[in-house]
Structures are given as structure tokens and as C-alpha cells.
Design a protein around this motif. Structure first.
Motif, PDB file in Angstrom:
ATOM      1  N   LEU A  20       0.743  -1.220  -0.041  1.00  0.00           N
ATOM      2  CA  LEU A  20       0.059   0.211  -0.104  1.00  0.00           C
ATOM      3  C   LEU A  20       0.934   1.015   0.148  1.00  0.00           C
ATOM      4  O   LEU A  20       1.550   1.387   0.912  1.00  0.00           O
ATOM      5  CB  LEU A  20      -0.947  -0.012   1.265  1.00  0.00           C
ATOM      6  CG  LEU A  20      -2.201   0.922   1.367  1.00  0.00           C
ATOM      7  CD1 LEU A  20      -3.067   0.788   0.206  1.00  0.00           C
ATOM      8  CD2 LEU A  20      -2.838   1.092   2.610  1.00  0.00           C
ATOM      9  N   GLU A  21       0.904   2.149  -0.962  1.00  0.00           N
ATOM     10  CA  GLU A  21       1.569   3.162  -0.988  1.00  0.00           C
ATOM     11  C   GLU A  21       0.656   4.397  -0.414  1.00  0.00           C
ATOM     12  O   GLU A  21      -0.400   4.392  -0.369  1.00  0.00           O
ATOM     13  CB  GLU A  21       1.832   3.790  -2.700  1.00  0.00           C
ATOM     14  CG  GLU A  21       2.492   2.720  -3.599  1.00  0.00           C
ATOM     15  CD  GLU A  21       3.886   2.790  -3.050  1.00  0.00           C
ATOM     16  OE1 GLU A  21       4.311   3.724  -2.460  1.00  0.00           O
ATOM     17  OE2 GLU A  21       4.757   1.770  -3.361  1.00  0.00           O
ATOM     18  N   PRO A  23      -1.083   7.880   0.282  1.00  0.00           N
ATOM     19  CA  PRO A  23      -1.689   8.831  -0.653  1.00  0.00           C
ATOM     20  C   PRO A  23      -1.014  10.137  -0.554  1.00  0.00           C
ATOM     21  O   PRO A  23      -1.849  10.941  -0.992  1.00  0.00           O
ATOM     22  CB  PRO A  23      -2.974   8.702  -0.380  1.00  0.00           C
ATOM     23  CG  PRO A  23      -2.867   8.373   1.473  1.00  0.00           C
ATOM     24  CD  PRO A  23      -1.655   7.733   1.524  1.00  0.00           C
ATOM     25  N   LEU A  26      -1.066  12.207  -3.684  1.00  0.00           N
ATOM     26  CA  LEU A  26      -2.201  12.296  -4.280  1.00  0.00           C
ATOM     27  C   LEU A  26      -3.190  13.333  -3.639  1.00  0.00           C
ATOM     28  O   LEU A  26      -3.748  14.373  -4.156  1.00  0.00           O
ATOM     29  CB  LEU A  26      -3.167  10.836  -4.164  1.00  0.00           C
ATOM     30  CG  LEU A  26      -4.674  10.976  -4.942  1.00  0.00           C
ATOM     31  CD1 LEU A  26      -4.399  11.350  -6.050  1.00  0.00           C
ATOM     32  CD2 LEU A  26      -5.159   9.502  -4.349  1.00  0.00           C
ATOM     33  N   ALA A  65     -10.048   8.346  -6.679  1.00  0.00           N
ATOM     34  CA  ALA A  65      -8.590   8.072  -6.922  1.00  0.00           C
ATOM     35  C   ALA A  65      -8.151   7.480  -5.775  1.00  0.00           C
ATOM     36  O   ALA A  65      -7.186   6.756  -5.731  1.00  0.00           O
ATOM     37  CB  ALA A  65      -7.971   9.507  -7.281  1.00  0.00           C
ATOM     38  N   LEU A  66      -8.526   7.878  -4.415  1.00  0.00           N
ATOM     39  CA  LEU A  66      -7.970   7.252  -3.219  1.00  0.00           C
ATOM     40  C   LEU A  66      -8.746   5.711  -3.092  1.00  0.00           C
ATOM     41  O   LEU A  66      -7.870   5.012  -2.599  1.00  0.00           O
ATOM     42  CB  LEU A  66      -8.775   8.077  -2.067  1.00  0.00           C
ATOM     43  CG  LEU A  66      -8.161   9.368  -1.825  1.00  0.00           C
ATOM     44  CD1 LEU A  66      -8.958  10.285  -0.757  1.00  0.00           C
ATOM     45  CD2 LEU A  66      -6.620   9.207  -1.286  1.00  0.00           C
ATOM     46  N   SER A  68      -9.163   3.661  -5.800  1.00  0.00           N
ATOM     47  CA  SER A  68      -8.032   2.820  -6.648  1.00  0.00           C
ATOM     48  C   SER A  68      -6.707   2.595  -5.811  1.00  0.00           C
ATOM     49  O   SER A  68      -6.065   1.878  -6.146  1.00  0.00           O
ATOM     50  CB  SER A  68      -7.988   3.516  -7.797  1.00  0.00           C
ATOM     51  OG  SER A  68      -7.424   4.794  -7.661  1.00  0.00           O
ATOM     52  N   ALA A  69      -6.412   3.647  -5.010  1.00  0.00           N
ATOM     53  CA  ALA A  69      -4.963   3.222  -4.130  1.00  0.00           C
ATOM     54  C   ALA A  69      -5.413   2.735  -3.016  1.00  0.00           C
ATOM     55  O   ALA A  69      -4.229   2.525  -2.530  1.00  0.00           O
ATOM     56  CB  ALA A  69      -4.387   5.108  -4.258  1.00  0.00           C
ATOM     57  N   TRP A  71      -7.090   3.694  -0.451  1.00  0.00           N
ATOM     58  CA  TRP A  71      -7.273   4.374   0.722  1.00  0.00           C
ATOM     59  C   TRP A  71      -8.713   4.960   0.772  1.00  0.00           C
ATOM     60  O   TRP A  71      -9.220   6.231   0.617  1.00  0.00           O
ATOM     61  CB  TRP A  71      -6.360   5.627   0.940  1.00  0.00           C
ATOM     62  CG  TRP A  71      -5.241   5.247   0.895  1.00  0.00           C
ATOM     63  CD1 TRP A  71      -4.174   4.445   0.222  1.00  0.00           C
ATOM     64  CD2 TRP A  71      -4.235   5.186   2.466  1.00  0.00           C
ATOM     65  NE1 TRP A  71      -2.979   4.292   0.694  1.00  0.00           N
ATOM     66  CE2 TRP A  71      -3.116   4.683   2.048  1.00  0.00           C
ATOM     67  CE3 TRP A  71      -4.931   5.716   3.859  1.00  0.00           C
ATOM     68  CZ2 TRP A  71      -2.237   4.302   3.102  1.00  0.00           C
ATOM     69  CZ3 TRP A  71      -3.791   5.319   4.694  1.00  0.00           C
ATOM     70  CH2 TRP A  71      -2.734   4.989   4.292  1.00  0.00           C
ATOM     71  N   LEU A 181       6.119   0.142 -10.033  1.00  0.00           N
ATOM     72  CA  LEU A 181       4.552  -0.566 -10.144  1.00  0.00           C
ATOM     73  C   LEU A 181       4.947  -2.129 -10.440  1.00  0.00           C
ATOM     74  O   LEU A 181       5.515  -2.241 -11.469  1.00  0.00           O
ATOM     75  CB  LEU A 181       3.964   0.227 -11.269  1.00  0.00           C
ATOM     76  CG  LEU A 181       2.730  -0.393 -11.629  1.00  0.00           C
ATOM     77  CD1 LEU A 181       1.611  -0.411 -10.559  1.00  0.00           C
ATOM     78  CD2 LEU A 181       2.037   0.406 -12.954  1.00  0.00           C
ATOM     79  N   ARG A 199      -0.057   4.942 -14.638  1.00  0.00           N
ATOM     80  CA  ARG A 199      -0.381   5.118 -13.072  1.00  0.00           C
ATOM     81  C   ARG A 199       0.905   5.960 -12.824  1.00  0.00           C
ATOM     82  O   ARG A 199       0.868   6.976 -11.803  1.00  0.00           O
ATOM     83  CB  ARG A 199      -0.712   4.016 -12.609  1.00  0.00           C
ATOM     84  CG  ARG A 199      -0.774   4.177 -11.001  1.00  0.00           C
ATOM     85  CD  ARG A 199      -1.344   2.687 -10.486  1.00  0.00           C
ATOM     86  NE  ARG A 199      -1.057   2.832  -9.080  1.00  0.00           N
ATOM     87  CZ  ARG A 199      -1.640   2.052  -8.230  1.00  0.00           C
ATOM     88  NH1 ARG A 199      -1.998   0.957  -8.793  1.00  0.00           N
ATOM     89  NH2 ARG A 199      -1.835   2.110  -6.936  1.00  0.00           N
ATOM     90  N   GLN A 203       1.399   9.772 -11.049  1.00  0.00           N
ATOM     91  CA  GLN A 203       2.149  10.177  -9.894  1.00  0.00           C
ATOM     92  C   GLN A 203       3.455  11.197 -10.159  1.00  0.00           C
ATOM     93  O   GLN A 203       3.512  12.071  -9.183  1.00  0.00           O
ATOM     94  CB  GLN A 203       2.650   8.753  -9.250  1.00  0.00           C
ATOM     95  CG  GLN A 203       1.670   7.853  -8.774  1.00  0.00           C
ATOM     96  CD  GLN A 203       2.167   6.712  -8.437  1.00  0.00           C
ATOM     97  OE1 GLN A 203       3.245   6.784  -7.937  1.00  0.00           O
ATOM     98  NE2 GLN A 203       1.421   5.621  -8.349  1.00  0.00           N
TER      99      GLN A 203
END
Length: 422
Positions: A20-21, A23, A26, A65-66, A68-69, A71, A181, A199, A203
Motif C-alpha cells: 500500500l503506497e 496517498p 495524491l 482516486a483514493l 483505486s489507491a 485508501w 509498479l 499510473r 504520480q
């Protein structure tokens, strides 16, 4: 009147990705202040809310967007701790909840006390005292509550209700962007790599906008076999992900992959301050779909190869035809050297080969049967072979301005047409 404060908090959703990156990048694209708070990330969107169209428009833009990441549990409230408490009430698989601006304290009073991080070590004591909601906890005397629990709980409660400021160490973007990735499955299709790299490029765009930078050189690779398989560069700083994606697609379409790729890594090699283009400041002077020259040059380099696309570089020389030399497109652009003082008189168009001119009975040059009249000259020139020439600016009967030279071989004069003025 300043706008009321507004914070956004996000928590990991379940099931969360294996790696998990955070956010932070973002959130930084939508807020000037981003920080880590307990097990969440929070962002202050007070000053940017109006620019993004309001709270509802911001959530419609940010929450997908959160999600898909990874979060996807999002809370919105006037304080960071209140937003975090609200985010903890969302479903485990994702969702968002916002407190109403005028009744947010009443809604916060009804939440369980366990949602406040500072209260979790003292839940047994608080439940024994019958304090099960934040509202009940807020009604207690601060000194008595601190004596039974800790002063940190009292301070966190005040910060949650905007009665005390919250000092958070703000997130700072790293000086060099590098992101990795992991692909769902190994692939040897270059087109699939270009699609997967979108993606990473988004970023990178967020990082560049946060730093007010543009990228000049960047690399895409697939470790551990080829850490920098592609090195791409631009003549001017770029921070548009669409343009980066287009250039990457052109390069990958012509790159054979020796083995399937499982992982992609994107890293910046050289960045510079990005300035918005100012060539279209007059409304309507630039076509909506116009392509800049540097973008066309990048496509030519990607399709033909950088070694086959050349530019021109200036060189300090007294001889006019020696002041330009071919320069490979991938060579760094050197500063323009100081040129001789007569450079302003040189013609803008040079003939590929010098054209001999006829002479009249007195040895004066003729152009299309008409005598030429000297406007400036002679200027003494010398070519790389050492031969001396005399340069003139002349005009004919139709007001055409020409650059001519004269060679003296004994008693014979030879005139040559070398350049034309506009």
C-alpha cells in the motif's frame, strides 16, 4: 472573512493491496498541507476548496482516486482529528462521510469515544466511568479527566473540537521522484507497458506540480534486469502526463523486449523550474489543438532516433558560412558564443551552393542581367581553407537585397551570390 477550516482524512480500505503506497502525493495535488496522523493521512483543503468547486466536487474528484489507491475510507470535518474519527465510522470496504458545517459538533458528540486515538489506551477506565461518547467526554472537567487518564487525552479532545491548534509535521515531497509498479502478470507487449506506466506518470505529474518543477530527463526500467531501459529527455521542462505518455508510447513501440516484464520503475534524472508558456496570452491567437514545436521534435526523435535528428548550433567565426554547425538533438545546448559585430548584416537565407555571377565590361557583377549596386562593403572574410574573400551587401533594380562575395585571382574578379535577404 476567511473560509471555515476543512480537513480530509483517509484510512486504508479492506482488502488493502499487498504494498500500500501512502496517498501523500495524491492528497498534495488537492491541498497545500498534507500530514500523517496516527494510522491515517490528513489534508487541509481550506484554501483550495473554492478553487476545486466546493466540498461535493472535491469529494467526487478525490474519492475515486483514493479508492483505486487503497485508501477508500474518507472522513471530512473542520479539524484533522474530527475528520479521522469520522473516517473510522465508514465501512471497511470503503466509503466517505462528512460532518455538516453548522452542526458538526453535535454530530461529533454522538460518536463513540473509541474513535479518538488518544482515548484508546484508557477505554476500560472511560467505560467504567460511563463515558462512552465524545460528547460525554467533553462535558467532564479537564483537570479531573486528566488525573484519571492523561493530559494527552484532554489535549487531543480540545484539538478535535477546534479548541486548540493541531501541530502536525507536514509531508515534504522527496527531491528525486522514484516509483515502482508491480504488474499483475509478466508481459512482453510494449503497448501494455505503456498503458501500465500511465499510473506512474500521473504520480510523476502530481510530484512535479507540487514542486513547481518540470522534468528534462527521466528513465523507465524494469529491474532487476534493466534498471534504466529507456532514458527520455525534453528540450524544455515538462510536467504534462499526457505529453510524457505520448512520448513513452512512441519509444516503447520501437523497443524489442528480450524477456517478459513484471515490474516497472520510473525515476527522474534531471528536473528544472517549470514556467507556464506565455506564447498564447492573447486570446484566440493559438489554435485549441495546436502542437508546440518541441513536441513535434520529440516525436521525430522517438520515431527516427535521436542520432538522425539534428539541430543547428552557433559558432564564433568571422566567416559567415562557418558560424553554423550541425548539432545532434541529444547534445546539451551550449550557450550562444559572442559573434562578430557584423553579424547583424548577415543574410537569413544561405544558398546551398554559391552561384557565380556574370560581370559587365568594367568587371561589376550582374544579377539576371541587371547591374548590382553596393550598399555595404567590402568586409574581409576568410574561409576554413585560408582563402580570402570580400563580402558585400548589394541590391538590384527590383530592390532585391543580396549577399555577394568577390574573389580576386590576379587581374580577374569572380563574383558569387551566397545569400538572400527577405
Amino acid at each position: 472573512m476567511p473560509p471555515p477550516p476543512l480537513w480530509i482524512a483517509c484510512l486504508p480500505s479492506q482488502p488493502a493491496p499487498a504494498q500500500l503506497e501512502p496517498p501523500a502525493a495524491l492528497l498534495a495535488a488537492h491541498a497545500p498541507a498534507v500530514a500523517a496522523l496516527e494510522d491515517a493521512w490528513v489534508a487541509d483543503v481550506t484554501t483550495t476548496l473554492r478553487l476545486l468547486g466546493g466540498r461535493a466536487a472535491l469529494l467526487r474528484r478525490l474519492w475515486p482516486a483514493l479508492r483505486s489507491a487503497g485508501w477508500a475510507r474518507v472522513g471530512v470535518a473542520p479539524t484533522a482529528l474530527a475528520a479521522l474519527a469520522v473516517a473510522r465510522t465508514t465501512p471497511a470496504d470503503g466509503g466517505w462521510r462528512a460532518l455538516a458545517p453548522h452542526t458538526w459538533t453535535d454530530e461529533l458528540d454522538a460518536l463513540p469515544v473509541a474513535l479518538l486515538g488518544a482515548a484508546q489506551p484508557h477505554l476500560t477506565t472511560l467505560h467504567a466511568l460511563g463515558l462512552r461518547t465524545l460528547g460525554a467526554l467533553r462535558q467532564q472537567e479537564a483537570a479531573a479527566l486528566a488525573a484519571r487518564t492523561s493530559p494527552d487525552l484532554v489535549q487531543a479532545l480540545r484539538q478535535c473540537y477546534a479548541l486548540a491548534p493541531t501541530a502536525l509535521p507536514l509531508w515534504q515531497a522527496p527531491p528525486v521522484f522514484e516509483a515502482t509498479l508491480e504488474l499483475p502478470a509478466p508481459t512482453a507487449d510494449a503497448t501494455a507497458l505503456a498503458f501500465a506506466a500511465q499510473r506512474l506518470l500521473h504520480q510523476l505529474q502530481t510530484w512535479l506540480q507540487r514542486q513547481r518543477l518540470g522534468v528534462l530527463r527521466w528513465a523507465l526500467g524494469w529491474p532487476p534486469h534493466v534498471p534504466e531501459a529507456l532514458v527520455l529527455q525534453h528540450p524544455t521542462p515538462v510536467h504534462d502526463a499526457t505529453r510524457l505518455q505520448r512520448l513513452l508510447h512512441e519509444r516503447l513501440a520501437r523497443l524489442p523486449l528480450p524477456r517478459p516484464v513484471q515490474q516497472l520503475t520510473l525515476r527522474t534524472l534531471q528536473v528544472a523550474t517549470h514556467h507556464a508558456p506565455n506564447d498564447d496570452w492573447l486570446r484566440g491567437t493559438t489554435a485549441p489543438n495546436a502542437v508546440r514545436w518541441d513536441e513535434v521534435l520529440e516525436r521525430l526523435q522517438a520515431r527516427l532516433g535521436p542520432e538522425r535528428v539534428h539541430g543547428l548550433a552557433l559558432r564564433a567565426a568571422w566567416t559567415p558560412h562557418a558560424r553554423q554547425r550541425p548539432r545532434a538533438s541529444h547534445d546539451p545546448v551550449a550557450p550562444t558564443p559572442p559573434l562578430p559585430p557584423d553579424s547583424a548584416w548577415l543574410p537569413p537565407w544561405w544558398l546551398p551552393q554559391a552561384h557565380p555571377l556574370a560581370c559587365d565590361g568594367t568587371g561589376q557583377p550582374l544579377h539576371r542581367g541587371q547591374p548590382l549596386r553596393c550598399l555595404l562593403g567590402p568586409l574581409r572574410l576568410r574561409d576554413p581553407s585560408g582563402a580570402a574573400h570580400l563580402g558585400y551587401i548589394a541590391t538590384d533594380g527590383h530592390a532585391r537585397v543580396l549577399w555577394i562575395t568577390r574573389d580576386d585571382a590576379g587581374d580577374r574578379r569572380c563574383w558569387w551570390l551566397r545569400g538572400i535577404y527577405a
